[in-house]
Structure formats: C-alpha cells, structure tokens
Design a protein around this motif. Structure first.
Motif, PDB file in Angstrom:
ATOM      1  N   ASN A   1       0.824  -1.215   0.000  1.00 26.34           N
ATOM      2  CA  ASN A   1       0.000   0.000   0.000  1.00 26.34           C
ATOM      3  C   ASN A   1       0.856   1.262   0.000  1.00 26.34           C
ATOM      4  OD1 ASN A   1      -2.299  -1.600   0.053  1.00 26.34           O
ATOM      5  ND2 ASN A   1      -2.483  -1.531   2.287  1.00 26.34           N
ATOM      6  N   ASN A   2       1.938   1.258   0.773  1.00 24.03           N
ATOM      7  CA  ASN A   2       2.785   2.457   0.837  1.00 24.03           C
ATOM      8  C   ASN A   2       3.592   2.643  -0.441  1.00 24.03           C
ATOM      9  OD1 ASN A   2       1.768   2.692   3.379  1.00 24.03           O
ATOM     10  ND2 ASN A   2       3.683   2.300   4.455  1.00 24.03           N
ATOM     11  N   LEU A   3       4.029   1.550  -1.048  1.00 23.03           N
ATOM     12  CA  LEU A   3       4.781   1.683  -2.294  1.00 23.03           C
ATOM     13  C   LEU A   3       3.911   2.265  -3.411  1.00 23.03           C
ATOM     14  CD1 LEU A   3       7.006  -1.523  -2.522  1.00 23.03           C
ATOM     15  CD2 LEU A   3       7.760   0.849  -2.291  1.00 23.03           C
ATOM     16  N   LYS A   4       2.646   1.893  -3.437  1.00 26.29           N
ATOM     17  CA  LYS A   4       1.754   2.464  -4.452  1.00 26.29           C
ATOM     18  C   LYS A   4       1.635   3.978  -4.291  1.00 26.29           C
ATOM     19  CE  LYS A   4      -1.109  -1.689  -5.062  1.00 26.29           C
ATOM     20  NZ  LYS A   4      -2.477  -2.264  -4.911  1.00 26.29           N
ATOM     21  N   LYS A   5       1.688   4.454  -3.057  1.00 26.11           N
ATOM     22  CA  LYS A   5       1.623   5.907  -2.825  1.00 26.11           C
ATOM     23  C   LYS A   5       2.947   6.576  -3.161  1.00 26.11           C
ATOM     24  CE  LYS A   5      -1.724   5.287   0.933  1.00 26.11           C
ATOM     25  NZ  LYS A   5      -1.992   5.502   2.396  1.00 26.11           N
ATOM     26  N   LEU A   6       4.065   5.927  -2.831  1.00 25.10           N
ATOM     27  CA  LEU A   6       5.360   6.538  -3.105  1.00 25.10           C
ATOM     28  C   LEU A   6       5.674   6.586  -4.586  1.00 25.10           C
ATOM     29  CD1 LEU A   6       7.586   5.064  -0.254  1.00 25.10           C
ATOM     30  CD2 LEU A   6       6.706   7.394  -0.446  1.00 25.10           C
ATOM     31  N   LEU A   7       5.127   5.639  -5.356  1.00 21.90           N
ATOM     32  CA  LEU A   7       5.382   5.652  -6.790  1.00 21.90           C
ATOM     33  C   LEU A   7       4.752   6.852  -7.477  1.00 21.90           C
ATOM     34  CD1 LEU A   7       5.026   1.887  -7.820  1.00 21.90           C
ATOM     35  CD2 LEU A   7       7.100   3.246  -7.620  1.00 21.90           C
ATOM     36  N   LYS A   8       3.808   7.517  -6.822  1.00 22.18           N
ATOM     37  CA  LYS A   8       3.222   8.730  -7.370  1.00 22.18           C
ATOM     38  C   LYS A   8       4.078   9.957  -7.096  1.00 22.18           C
ATOM     39  CE  LYS A   8      -1.592   7.154  -7.167  1.00 22.18           C
ATOM     40  NZ  LYS A   8      -1.780   7.232  -8.640  1.00 22.18           N
ATOM     41  N   VAL A   9       5.092   9.799  -6.233  1.00 17.13           N
ATOM     42  CA  VAL A   9       5.952  10.929  -5.864  1.00 17.13           C
ATOM     43  C   VAL A   9       7.366  10.742  -6.397  1.00 17.13           C
ATOM     44  CG1 VAL A   9       6.879  12.273  -3.936  1.00 17.13           C
ATOM     45  CG2 VAL A   9       4.574  11.322  -3.789  1.00 17.13           C
ATOM     46  N   VAL A  10       7.895   9.527  -6.281  1.00 20.18           N
ATOM     47  CA  VAL A  10       9.268   9.229  -6.705  1.00 20.18           C
ATOM     48  C   VAL A  10       9.235   8.648  -8.114  1.00 20.18           C
ATOM     49  CG1 VAL A  10      11.371   7.959  -6.147  1.00 20.18           C
ATOM     50  CG2 VAL A  10       9.901   8.803  -4.313  1.00 20.18           C
ATOM     51  N   LYS A  11      10.126   9.142  -8.974  1.00 21.75           N
ATOM     52  CA  LYS A  11      10.204   8.662 -10.343  1.00 21.75           C
ATOM     53  C   LYS A  11      10.909   7.306 -10.396  1.00 21.75           C
ATOM     54  CE  LYS A  11       8.504  11.906 -13.133  1.00 21.75           C
ATOM     55  NZ  LYS A  11       7.516  11.620 -14.200  1.00 21.75           N
ATOM     56  N   VAL A  12      10.265   6.329 -11.026  1.00 22.69           N
ATOM     57  CA  VAL A  12      10.841   5.003 -11.236  1.00 22.69           C
ATOM     58  C   VAL A  12      10.705   4.689 -12.721  1.00 22.69           C
ATOM     59  CG1 VAL A  12      10.776   2.568 -10.629  1.00 22.69           C
ATOM     60  CG2 VAL A  12      10.226   4.287  -8.898  1.00 22.69           C
ATOM     61  N   HIS A  13      11.836   4.479 -13.384  1.00 23.22           N
ATOM     62  CA  HIS A  13      11.858   4.204 -14.816  1.00 23.22           C
ATOM     63  C   HIS A  13      12.052   2.714 -15.045  1.00 23.22           C
ATOM     64  CE1 HIS A  13      12.229   8.534 -15.751  1.00 23.22           C
ATOM     65  NE2 HIS A  13      13.011   8.574 -14.669  1.00 23.22           N
ATOM     66  N   ALA A  14      11.448   2.206 -16.100  1.00 23.27           N
ATOM     67  CA  ALA A  14      11.564   0.803 -16.492  1.00 23.27           C
ATOM     68  C   ALA A  14      12.018   0.734 -17.936  1.00 23.27           C
ATOM     69  CB  ALA A  14      10.235   0.068 -16.325  1.00 23.27           C
ATOM     70  N   CYS A  15      12.884  -0.261 -18.223  1.00 24.70           N
ATOM     71  CA  CYS A  15      13.377  -0.441 -19.583  1.00 24.70           C
ATOM     72  C   CYS A  15      12.324  -1.172 -20.421  1.00 24.70           C
ATOM     73  CB  CYS A  15      14.683  -1.220 -19.574  1.00 24.70           C
ATOM     74  SG  CYS A  15      15.414  -1.476 -21.209  1.00 24.70           S
ATOM     75  N   SER A  16      12.218  -0.789 -21.684  1.00 25.26           N
ATOM     76  CA  SER A  16      11.219  -1.397 -22.567  1.00 25.26           C
ATOM     77  C   SER A  16      11.627  -2.782 -23.047  1.00 25.26           C
ATOM     78  CB  SER A  16      10.974  -0.494 -23.777  1.00 25.26           C
ATOM     79  OG  SER A  16      10.527   0.782 -23.362  1.00 25.26           O
ATOM     80  N   TYR A  17      12.927  -3.113 -22.966  1.00 21.58           N
ATOM     81  CA  TYR A  17      13.412  -4.367 -23.529  1.00 21.58           C
ATOM     82  C   TYR A  17      13.843  -5.369 -22.466  1.00 21.58           C
ATOM     83  CZ  TYR A  17      13.486  -1.803 -27.940  1.00 21.58           C
ATOM     84  OH  TYR A  17      13.127  -1.070 -29.039  1.00 21.58           O
ATOM     85  N   CYS A  18      14.274  -4.937 -21.312  1.00 22.55           N
ATOM     86  CA  CYS A  18      14.712  -5.848 -20.246  1.00 22.55           C
ATOM     87  C   CYS A  18      13.954  -5.518 -18.972  1.00 22.55           C
ATOM     88  CB  CYS A  18      16.229  -5.775 -20.026  1.00 22.55           C
ATOM     89  SG  CYS A  18      16.801  -4.203 -19.358  1.00 22.55           S
ATOM     90  N   ASN A  19      14.250  -6.263 -17.912  1.00 22.17           N
ATOM     91  CA  ASN A  19      13.525  -6.093 -16.657  1.00 22.17           C
ATOM     92  C   ASN A  19      14.243  -5.164 -15.688  1.00 22.17           C
ATOM     93  OD1 ASN A  19      15.704  -7.693 -16.123  1.00 22.17           O
ATOM     94  ND2 ASN A  19      14.576  -9.293 -15.036  1.00 22.17           N
ATOM     95  N   GLU A  20      15.182  -4.383 -16.164  1.00 25.55           N
ATOM     96  CA  GLU A  20      15.917  -3.477 -15.275  1.00 25.55           C
ATOM     97  C   GLU A  20      15.119  -2.199 -15.055  1.00 25.55           C
ATOM     98  OE1 GLU A  20      20.418  -1.564 -14.827  1.00 25.55           O
ATOM     99  OE2 GLU A  20      19.957  -3.090 -16.325  1.00 25.55           O
ATOM    100  N   ILE A  21      15.233  -1.640 -13.847  1.00 26.64           N
ATOM    101  CA  ILE A  21      14.556  -0.395 -13.483  1.00 26.64           C
ATOM    102  C   ILE A  21      15.592   0.559 -12.903  1.00 26.64           C
ATOM    103  CG2 ILE A  21      12.339  -1.522 -13.066  1.00 26.64           C
ATOM    104  CD1 ILE A  21      12.910  -1.330 -10.070  1.00 26.64           C
TER     105      ILE A  21
END
Length: 427
Positions: free
Chosen positions: A135-155
């Motif tokens: 629940n807390n991670l869902k809220k923090l993802l709206k504040v902190v930028k997290v990028h994901a790669c389109s081709y691999c599973n790295e973030i």
C-alpha cells in the motif's frame, strides 16, 4: 671565583608541577638540594605524562565501510548450496552416530503436524507488513520517479534513467547495450512476485505433474504465513490438534481427534490488513507526509524480511537451483515446468535445494543516486556509484534515513569526482 650553574625552569614546566596538589612541596625542595632536584623533576615529568595520556576514540561498526555488489549469476550457472553437501552429509552421519542406542524422541512441531505457537504472532506480523509495504509503495510511486526499460527487466529510481550499457534484452547488440527508459514502472517491477503452490495439508504427498493446474498459486510469503498459523478464508488449510503417528520414513497416519471437544473459534492475535485498490491510492500531500510514509515503508520492509527469516528456520522452503521456482514445504513438487538451461536433460524437473531469504523475498538492486536534484549519473564514473534494493532507494529518495546494513553497497563514504579528468587522478 669558580664557575657556577644556574638552573632555569620554563613556565610550562612550572605549571606542570602546580597542576597537582600532591607535588606542591617540590618548590621548596628544589632550592635546598640540587641533586634531588633532578630526581624529583624526572618523577614529575613521568607522572604528568601518565596523567595527560590521550586516549584515541575508536568507533566500531558491525558493517564494513564498503562492500561488493551482489554477484550476477548467469542463467547457465547453478545456484550454490547455502550449506555445502559435504557439511550436510557430515552432520547426518553425526546425528546417526549420536542416536544409536538412544530411544526415539517424539517429533517436535512443525514436523509432527502441529503449528509452532510462538511463531503465530510473527506470521501475522509478516503478513501485515507485506500488505503495508504494498500500500505504501503504491503511494510513493506517485511521488518518486521510477523508470523501467522497454526491452529488459531493469529499473532505475531517479529523475533520469542511468546511461550505463547493461541492457540484455531483445536487440541489445544493435543498441550497444543502451536502455530505453519509460515511466511505466509498476509495483510488480519494484517488489518481485514469487509465487508458490498453496497446500491444503503441508504434510501431504508431493504435487504430481498432472495436478499443476488444479492447485492455486499464491505469493510464497503468504503461503509461508498460512503454514505458520495465519488463517485466511480464501485459502483454507488443515490444522491438526494431535501429533501425527509415524509409520515409516514418509508414511504417517493422523491421530484420532474424535474424542477431543469441538474446537472453539479463537480470535486472531492481530487483525489482517487488506490491500487498497489502485483507484483509491492518493499521493502524500506535502514533504513531511512523504518522509513519514517513507520511514514507515522502510520499517515494513525490514519487518517482513526479519520475520520471514525467523519462519524459514522452522518451516522449510525449497528453491530450484536452476530457476527462481520456490516451494514452501519439506519436499518440492514434481511439476515438470523448469525451463532453465539444459532442462531437457532433467526432463523439466526442478533441482530442489534449501532456500535462503533472498530466494523468497528477492531484493531488486538499482543504482544509488547521490543527489536527486544534482547532475545525472555519468557513464565514465560508474565505479564510484553504489547500489541498493529498489525499495530502499525509493524510501531514501523520499526522505527516509539510510539503514546501516545498506550503507556498504551504497558507497556513501566515497567521494565522487566531478569529471573524468579528476577520476583518472584517483589512486
């Protein structure tokens, strides 16, 4: 007149004698006996040195200043055993040797089918900590930028994706290992989902290959909590009130419980929390709320890992040595769904071995950004940057304090050069 000598005492030496009350009489003795003057002065110097000795302040820490990053295992390698096979065989021979001539002892829980009563509150804490973390991670993802790669599973956690050439996805050679970053990171990218088969009876026979689709799969941490004493109506499980009766090494029968009175429903030691739907998630209002939310999230992460480690000491958890498949139980299932390297030689069967905490709750390591408002990471200064689990990095960038156990790999004590010329001067 013959030559004469005049003794001279500096002000600092005079003050040394006057600092101690027990040496005040030295002034009168110095004028009378010149020979004793030298002896008393030497004694005073020795005493002053002993009393003015400086003691160095030593700061000790259980964690090193810097530590290596976790090793990347290729898909062609087998995971190492937590305890070498030689040590396991030696311990087994020692147990057989010590048990000769001794009467058989009754099996302790959970091997006798009962639940360890002292670990039931721990199981509830782990279950609630996991729900709080999600629940807390869902809220923090709206504040902190997290990028994901389109081709691999790295973030990557930060305002801008890192420039390192570490992509192993499709057509990575054409892109020279560069990532293609997007802002579509979700909770499953940060908290890796490890599923396991739910067992109605944890002492039941091993799951066959043809039963693999008829048995539900749930998160492995939840299955570990259920086997440890957490009652969830959606996933019923068998609870025994009498120890089992062993017939053979792998054969047993249940004890007769008809004479026992009907079980009285007991309230759970702690109420179970529920996950908040994505439509009801709201971002924290200000910076203070974000910092408090990050501290709570980091505490839930540590509480879940600490409690799961306690449960794994009593309730066995198995992992495949070739793939990330996890099974909560004494023996792994027989489903032939392993697709790792050279699975044809094993007919798709898993190579089960004892699991460690990182197999049950794998931390996804990301590069640590020293300053979120500063310049982005530079590819030439890669050796100066550290790494941390994605959850820890999100909480740190949201304002939480860095825990001591993650400081070695984050390399917080290393000075980062401003450019490549300055980096070349570092020894």
């Amino acid at each position: 007149m013959g030559p004469f000598m005049v003794s001279y005492h500096s002000r600092s030496e005079f003050l040394k004698h006057k600092l101690y009350g027990g040496l005040n009489f030295l002034g009168s003795l110095e004028l009378e006996h010149s020979s004793s003057q030298l002896k008393l002065q030497s004694k005073a110097r020795v005493l002053s040195r002993k009393l003015h000795r400086s003691h160095a302040l030593v700061v000790k820490s259980e964690y090193p200043q810097n530590a290596d990053f976790p090793r990347y295992y290729s898909k062609k390698e087998k995971k190492p055993f937590p305890v070498p096979v030689v040590e396991l065989r030696r311990a087994a021979r020692e147990r057989v040797k010590n048990s000769k001539g001794q009467p058989k002892k009754p099996l302790p829980p959970p091997k006798n089918g009962l639940v360890v009563k002292s670990l039931v509150p721990v199981a509830y804490d782990v279950f609630n900590a996991r729900v709080t973390l999600i629940n807390n991670l869902k809220k923090l993802l709206k504040v902190v930028k997290v990028h994901a790669c389109s081709y691999c599973n790295e973030i990557h956690v930060g305002p801008v994706g890192h420039p390192f050439k570490s992509c192993r996805g499709q057509n990575a050679s054409f892109r020279k290992g560069h990532h293609e970053w997007t802002d579509d990171a979700v909770i499953e990218d940060v908290l890796l989902a490890v599923d396991a088969y739910h067992l109605y009876d944890r002492l039941q026979k091993r799951i066959r290959h043809d039963e693999r689709f008829s048995i539900p799969r749930i998160p492995a941490v939840v299955e570990l909590c259920i086997q440890s004493g957490v009652d969830i109506p959606e996933f019923p499980t068998k609870r025994r009130r009498k120890p089992i009766i062993r017939i053979g090494k792998r054969e047993f029968i249940d004890a007769d419980e008809s004479e026992l009175p009907d079980p009285v429903p007991e309230p759970p030691p702690k109420p179970l929390l529920t996950e908040i739907p994505d439509s009801e998630i709201t971002a924290p209002g200000n910076e203070g709320e974000t910092t408090l939310l990050a501290e709570e999230t980091l505490e839930a992460w540590e509480k879940m890992r600490r409690g799961a480690k306690k449960l794994m000491r009593m309730y066995p958890v198995r992992v495949c040595g070739y793939c990330p498949e996890v099974h909560v139980g004494a023996s792994g299932h027989k489903a032939q769904n392993c697709g790792a390297h050279k699975h044809q030689q094993r007919n798709g069967q898993h190579g089960w071995q004892a699991a460690v905490l990182d197999d049950l709750i794998p931390p996804r390591y990301v590069w640590h950004v020293p300053d979120g408002n500063g310049p982005p990471l530079q590819r030439e200064l890669k050796n100066f940057y550290g790494q941390a689990p994605a959850i820890v990095e999100i909480c740190v960038q949201a304002g939480a304090t860095v825990p001591d156990q993650y400081k070695p790999t984050m390399r917080l004590d290393i000075g980062i050069p401003n450019n490549t010329t300055e980096a070349e001067m570092v020894v």
